[in-house]
Write an enzyme that holds these catalytic residues in place. Sequence first.
Site, mmCIF file in Angstrom:
data_model
loop_
_atom_site.group_PDB
_atom_site.id
_atom_site.type_symbol
_atom_site.label_atom_id
_atom_site.label_comp_id
_atom_site.label_asym_id
_atom_site.label_seq_id
_atom_site.Cartn_x
_atom_site.Cartn_y
_atom_site.Cartn_z
ATOM 1 N N CYS A 181 53.994 25.304 72.882
ATOM 2 C CA CYS A 181 54.678 26.324 72.099
ATOM 3 C C CYS A 181 53.823 27.585 72.114
ATOM 4 C CB CYS A 181 54.949 25.850 70.680
ATOM 5 S SG CYS A 181 53.474 25.531 69.676
ATOM 6 N N HIS B 270 42.129 23.982 69.694
ATOM 7 C CA HIS B 270 43.109 24.797 70.420
ATOM 8 C C HIS B 270 42.528 26.180 70.692
ATOM 9 C CE1 HIS B 270 46.694 26.751 71.659
ATOM 10 N NE2 HIS B 270 47.299 26.909 70.499
ATOM 11 N N CYS C 263 49.461 31.610 73.233
ATOM 12 C CA CYS C 263 48.985 30.228 73.312
ATOM 13 C C CYS C 263 49.084 29.639 74.719
ATOM 14 C CB CYS C 263 49.779 29.341 72.355
ATOM 15 S SG CYS C 263 49.962 30.028 70.707
#
Length: 426
Positions: A412, A382, A89
Amino acid sequence: MSRDIFIIDGARTPFLKSRNTPGPFAAADLATAAGAALLARQRFAPDELDEVILGCASPSPDEVNIGRVVALRMGCGQKVPGWTVMRNCASGMQALDSAIANIHAGRSELVLAGGVDALSRAPLLFSDAMVRWLSGWYATKSVGEKLAALRRFRPGYLAPVIGIMKGLTDPIVGQLMGQTAENLAHRFGISRADMDAFAARSHARVLGARETGHFSEIVPLINRHGTVYADDDGVRADSTPGNLAKLKPFFDRKYGRVTAGNSSQITDGAAWLVLASAEAVERHGLTPLGRIADSQWAGLDPAQMGLGPVHAATPMLQRHGLGLTDIDAWEINEAFAAQVIACLRAWEDADYCRDELGLADAFGRLDEAKLNVDGGAIALGHPVGASGARIVLHLLNVLRRQGWKRGVASICIGGGQGGAMLVEAL
């Protein structure tokens, strides 16, 4: 940090929501469009870059080193190295940190760094059973062998394996990322109403920011048919707490609270920043917008991965003698509403701060009026490789717009990590 790392400029594409079909742009198309537009307005030529670094969590097989592919497509020339980084991520943030490391080491002075993913184009895979059957089929020679192989075939072999579901499942703890958010909701007593209210606020803030022109970093996209994509298309005006409450839990259908509505969206997008040393600023006559003052990475339990921002941002702030209230603006990537809320509660929890962070007491309370002031990934989406770069870029824009000085971007990371950057506006 021994050398200033200046942010000169940045741009991103609109974030386009996956709608269960491949999106209109491949990842390299997205990164090329945003990067070419960004480079076109600079005082230096693309081939004057020292390197191009692109974060990507899910490059397609024909774009494996997508950083090099995009560098060439943007006209950087054969002599400018292009390479790809992956930290799940935070791949886009890792690209920035890799640029920082090379500038500090004196290997580079002027770098284009960012991130991209086209998650709508994540592949459908054959199952292991189908692959084994195909291997046997290709090994057959005679008609009899082929007939025997056909008799062994089972229609169930054709059931596809959804690549993105495998990518979003932690191989160590065997949980989908959304299940790790459920873990945090249980640990910190986060209600479904808390999550839905947070998600609704994200949509409302994005809509308000769009109306006031606060997403000036977006470069519109145009497909081969002339269709223009000018804005992030996942935000919804009807994402109210009441409407979100109607959605069923997705990851734990019996007891869960995490839904598609209070989670980030599967999205395609790219984001870039131009980073430069003081020497490059002087050489090219550049005007910096801000600087990256520090960065930090941290590891933690993969089943609690959403708390990564707490573990990364806390030691970074301590290193500078700063607390939560000393930061003018925060961007914490909204992987899940439960995950961001859990971060806020962890900082206020004396037991957590003592047991997990080694602090004497709670670290403090983060003012939510300073957090994701223009909304976040629940409304925007995202695109995994791009988000870490997007939040740094937008944080700087918020600081400059408001006349603020200092901000933190944090994210995160699937696998149990966290990343954070301290940004200062100039």
